[in-house]
Design a protein around this motif. Sequence first.
Motif, PDB file in Angstrom:
ATOM      1  N   ILE A   1      48.913  55.651  33.647  1.00 13.77           N
ATOM      2  CA  ILE A   1      49.410  56.205  32.381  1.00 13.77           C
ATOM      3  C   ILE A   1      48.282  56.262  31.352  1.00 13.77           C
ATOM      4  N   LEU A   2      47.502  55.174  31.245  1.00 13.19           N
ATOM      5  CA  LEU A   2      46.379  55.160  30.301  1.00 13.19           C
ATOM      6  C   LEU A   2      45.384  56.274  30.614  1.00 13.19           C
ATOM      7  N   SER A   3      45.078  56.421  31.896  1.00 12.84           N
ATOM      8  CA  SER A   3      44.112  57.441  32.292  1.00 12.84           C
ATOM      9  C   SER A   3      44.629  58.843  31.993  1.00 12.84           C
ATOM     10  N   SER A   4      45.917  59.099  32.258  1.00 12.85           N
ATOM     11  CA  SER A   4      46.475  60.433  32.020  1.00 12.85           C
ATOM     12  C   SER A   4      46.535  60.771  30.538  1.00 12.85           C
ATOM     13  N   LEU A   5      46.656  59.747  29.682  1.00 16.80           N
ATOM     14  CA  LEU A   5      46.688  59.975  28.239  1.00 16.80           C
ATOM     15  C   LEU A   5      45.297  60.007  27.618  1.00 16.80           C
ATOM     16  N   GLY A   6      44.264  59.843  28.424  1.00 17.77           N
ATOM     17  CA  GLY A   6      42.899  59.858  27.912  1.00 17.77           C
ATOM     18  C   GLY A   6      42.534  58.639  27.102  1.00 17.77           C
ATOM     19  N   LEU A   7      43.184  57.503  27.398  1.00 21.84           N
ATOM     20  CA  LEU A   7      42.950  56.276  26.634  1.00 21.84           C
ATOM     21  C   LEU A   7      42.007  55.312  27.347  1.00 21.84           C
ATOM     22  N   GLY A   8      41.299  55.819  28.327  1.00 24.92           N
ATOM     23  CA  GLY A   8      40.351  54.965  29.027  1.00 24.92           C
ATOM     24  C   GLY A   8      40.834  54.616  30.414  1.00 24.92           C
ATOM     25  N   SER A   9      39.981  53.914  31.125  1.00 27.02           N
ATOM     26  CA  SER A   9      40.277  53.537  32.507  1.00 27.02           C
ATOM     27  C   SER A   9      40.187  52.024  32.646  1.00 27.02           C
ATOM     28  N   ILE A  10      41.247  51.432  33.172  1.00 29.49           N
ATOM     29  CA  ILE A  10      41.257  49.990  33.417  1.00 29.49           C
ATOM     30  C   ILE A  10      41.717  49.740  34.848  1.00 29.49           C
ATOM     31  N   SER A  11      41.466  48.539  35.315  1.00 29.91           N
ATOM     32  CA  SER A  11      41.891  48.135  36.649  1.00 29.91           C
ATOM     33  C   SER A  11      42.769  46.900  36.537  1.00 29.91           C
ATOM     34  N   VAL A  12      43.966  46.985  37.103  1.00 30.27           N
ATOM     35  CA  VAL A  12      44.878  45.842  37.133  1.00 30.27           C
ATOM     36  C   VAL A  12      44.841  45.280  38.546  1.00 30.27           C
ATOM     37  N   GLY A  13      44.335  44.069  38.690  1.00 30.73           N
ATOM     38  CA  GLY A  13      44.123  43.507  40.013  1.00 30.73           C
ATOM     39  C   GLY A  13      44.882  42.228  40.259  1.00 30.73           C
ATOM     40  N   PRO A  14      44.456  41.462  41.269  1.00 34.27           N
ATOM     41  CA  PRO A  14      45.160  40.242  41.658  1.00 34.27           C
ATOM     42  C   PRO A  14      45.421  39.239  40.540  1.00 34.27           C
ATOM     43  N   PRO A  15      44.507  39.024  39.577  1.00 31.13           N
ATOM     44  CA  PRO A  15      44.813  38.027  38.543  1.00 31.13           C
ATOM     45  C   PRO A  15      46.122  38.311  37.796  1.00 31.13           C
ATOM     46  N   TYR A  16      46.355  39.575  37.441  1.00 29.07           N
ATOM     47  CA  TYR A  16      47.600  39.934  36.748  1.00 29.07           C
ATOM     48  C   TYR A  16      48.803  39.661  37.640  1.00 29.07           C
ATOM     49  N   PHE A  17      48.763  40.176  38.863  1.00 27.18           N
ATOM     50  CA  PHE A  17      49.926  40.049  39.742  1.00 27.18           C
ATOM     51  C   PHE A  17      50.197  38.596  40.104  1.00 27.18           C
ATOM     52  N   ASN A  18      49.151  37.842  40.406  1.00 27.32           N
ATOM     53  CA  ASN A  18      49.356  36.439  40.779  1.00 27.32           C
ATOM     54  C   ASN A  18      49.893  35.626  39.613  1.00 27.32           C
ATOM     55  N   ALA A  19      49.404  35.912  38.399  1.00 27.67           N
ATOM     56  CA  ALA A  19      49.843  35.140  37.229  1.00 27.67           C
ATOM     57  C   ALA A  19      51.326  35.340  36.947  1.00 27.67           C
TER      58      ALA A  19
ATOM     59  N   LEU B   1      57.545  33.745  39.238  1.00 28.48           N
ATOM     60  CA  LEU B   1      58.836  34.364  39.534  1.00 28.48           C
ATOM     61  C   LEU B   1      59.278  34.045  40.955  1.00 28.48           C
ATOM     62  N   ALA B   2      58.344  34.072  41.901  1.00 24.52           N
ATOM     63  CA  ALA B   2      58.687  33.746  43.285  1.00 24.52           C
ATOM     64  C   ALA B   2      59.118  32.290  43.410  1.00 24.52           C
ATOM     65  N   THR B   3      58.520  31.407  42.612  1.00 26.12           N
ATOM     66  CA  THR B   3      58.906  29.994  42.636  1.00 26.12           C
ATOM     67  C   THR B   3      60.356  29.818  42.198  1.00 26.12           C
ATOM     68  N   VAL B   4      60.713  30.442  41.096  1.00 25.27           N
ATOM     69  CA  VAL B   4      62.100  30.362  40.613  1.00 25.27           C
ATOM     70  C   VAL B   4      63.049  31.001  41.623  1.00 25.27           C
ATOM     71  N   LEU B   5      62.632  32.114  42.222  1.00 24.51           N
ATOM     72  CA  LEU B   5      63.463  32.783  43.221  1.00 24.51           C
ATOM     73  C   LEU B   5      63.775  31.850  44.381  1.00 24.51           C
ATOM     74  N   CYS B   6      62.777  31.122  44.861  1.00 26.38           N
ATOM     75  CA  CYS B   6      62.989  30.204  45.982  1.00 26.38           C
ATOM     76  C   CYS B   6      63.953  29.077  45.615  1.00 26.38           C
ATOM     77  N   LEU B   7      63.876  28.609  44.376  1.00 26.93           N
ATOM     78  CA  LEU B   7      64.795  27.552  43.945  1.00 26.93           C
ATOM     79  C   LEU B   7      66.244  28.031  44.003  1.00 26.93           C
ATOM     80  N   PHE B   8      66.510  29.219  43.474  1.00 25.19           N
ATOM     81  CA  PHE B   8      67.870  29.758  43.510  1.00 25.19           C
ATOM     82  C   PHE B   8      68.270  30.156  44.931  1.00 25.19           C
ATOM     83  N   MET B   9      67.303  30.607  45.728  1.00 27.65           N
ATOM     84  CA  MET B   9      67.602  30.981  47.101  1.00 27.65           C
ATOM     85  C   MET B   9      68.109  29.772  47.889  1.00 27.65           C
ATOM     86  N   GLY B  10      67.562  28.600  47.603  1.00 22.99           N
ATOM     87  CA  GLY B  10      68.039  27.396  48.267  1.00 22.99           C
ATOM     88  C   GLY B  10      69.418  26.978  47.800  1.00 22.99           C
TER      89      GLY B  10
END
Length: 655
Positions: free
Chosen positions: A379-397, A402-411
């Motif tokens: 979206i940023l790139s298509s709007l001409g607002l620059g180019s960024i990379s979203v990598g593992p640090p964002y997703f892991n953080a 969320l997966a931890t809480v999911l496992c608690l309720f799953m049990g």
Amino acid sequence: MLIDVLPEYGVYALILALALSLLQAVVPLIGAWQRRPLWMAFAQPMAWGQCLFLSLAFVALALGFLFNDFSVDYVANNSNSALPWYYRLCAVWGSHEGSMLLWSLLLSLWGLLVSIFSRSLPRDMLARVLGILGIISSGFLLFILLTSNPFTRTLPAAPSEGADLNPLLQDPGLIVHPPMLYMGYVGFSVAFAFAMAALLGGRLDAAWTRWARPWTTVAWAFLSLGIALGSWWAYYELGWGGWWFWDPVENASLMPWLVGTALMHSLAATEKRGTFKSWTVLLAICTFSLSLLGTFLVRSGVLTSVHSFASDPSRGIFILALLGLTVGGALLVFALRAPQVKSPVSFGWLSRDAFLLFNNIILLVMAITVLLGTLYPLILSSLGLGSISVGPPYFNALFVPLATVLCLFMGLGPLSRWKRMPKGELIKRCALGALVALVVGIGAPLMVGERPWHVSVALGLVLALWVAMTSLRDVAASLGRHGLKGPARFSRSHYGMVLGHLGLAVSIVGITLVSNYHVERNVRLNVGQAVEVGGYRFKMTNLADVPGPNYQATRATLQVTRDGALIDLMHPEKRFYTARRQALTETALDAGLTRDLYVALGEELDNGDWALRVQVKPFVRWIWLGGVLMALGGGLAVWDKRYRRPIRRLGEKPS
């Protein structure tokens, strides 16, 4: 010769399939609206005919690859006479045009199966389901014929030789990974069709969920297996030893899997208790929408990935329009019909209903997290607002908590009862499993002693044990009370749930241990030299040039020992594909249940040395073993006897 005119026959077959899909989309829906039995009866033969002509088109393209018909652009761009015949055949779906043909063929196959195994459905319901599948199929067939025709010819100046298949795809994983993934993607269209048919017919009761649930579970099982196979392929084929990198195309398959998991559990609650009726329909719409979004991302050219197929913007615009029309129309019908649906059933906060709802919300938030991380840079790139990379640090953080809480309720879900449950009884049921999970999960890393203790390792093991213990509790308790006859009291659906949860627990163990305890070194070696990594000694004993069917390779031989004992001889290669003028690393693996030894041969350096990546990856295979167990759990659940009951009994209260 017949082979010379097969491409024309393939195009004719596609046109006939499109005509039948349009009839399937229009006539049965009008018939169901106006209560015309003859018009509704159009649905089944149109579905059969569409599948027949798409099969003929697929066979025509496959024969073009098999017999090296390089007058067809798609064959010339993705095959070569030196390519082994089995890779020539699976090259049919090795690029964009062929993969879309496979997609449409599988969609027609799902429609054929629905028409065969759902004959006892009410006629108007079946007509609506097949009509909606016809609408989806019409869109994709138009897409193929207008923008992605795999039978386009280069005449009269046809090339004498093809450009060869992408070397990354010349692998056994290509034979099974894409069909499995597409079966999952396309399978969710059946759940979508049932949901929309129920909305249009005003039948949001236990009947539609009873029939939609097995189709959804089968699609989810295929998608689970497809994702596991894709992860396995990336692990050994790309040469970097990773199993998940939060690549946008990887995310495109993960999002419908997350929402599909929520849909599968929501269908169970709607069938059993009549709760979450509108929510279940919305999840069906979202799951299929994310499958279409994944198609757009992979084939539009908006992203760069080793997994992506196309870079033609016109194709992306077409798919985006199809996505907008399909999702927009579905949400419009939902907005008009859903407010009329009431779910008068109540439940307490300590109940299986509530825990399923919490899990659904968490899964949806996880999918939205992945969606934002995938689309935000675009979206940023298509709007001409620059180019960024979203990598593992964002997703892991965000994903890991969320997966931890999911496992608690799953049990908590399998331990609780429907509707409501006393707090004291729930605590009593949780106590033993929680205690064992805590003691073993925290203590096991200390007992091993070879590697330092990590909080993340302990947390992962605790969560895995918690999910496994709570899933097995009922079976173990029944075994204790009734002996060997006890487990026979549970349905196949229950055991499918247990196996699916155990699969997730196994994957969590693999992810936890390989993420925290893997050892990696980038080294340079020459013949006669050795290096020690993770307690193993790797000695290069030979380098040789090895010819392949369509490549030349340099093969290293490494002698692997531990404490003086020979473990294995490993043979990593550096291949050069002559037609593509492309180099590729072929990794060497010594696989085991508790660890993998992984060696990738890099570039030649000065003095005859070679760069190598040497890794020891503990329990990495448990990641894919867990995926297989989850898929098997889905298959076992579908085999439940109640899904084979006649449709006339669907109005009764589910057992």
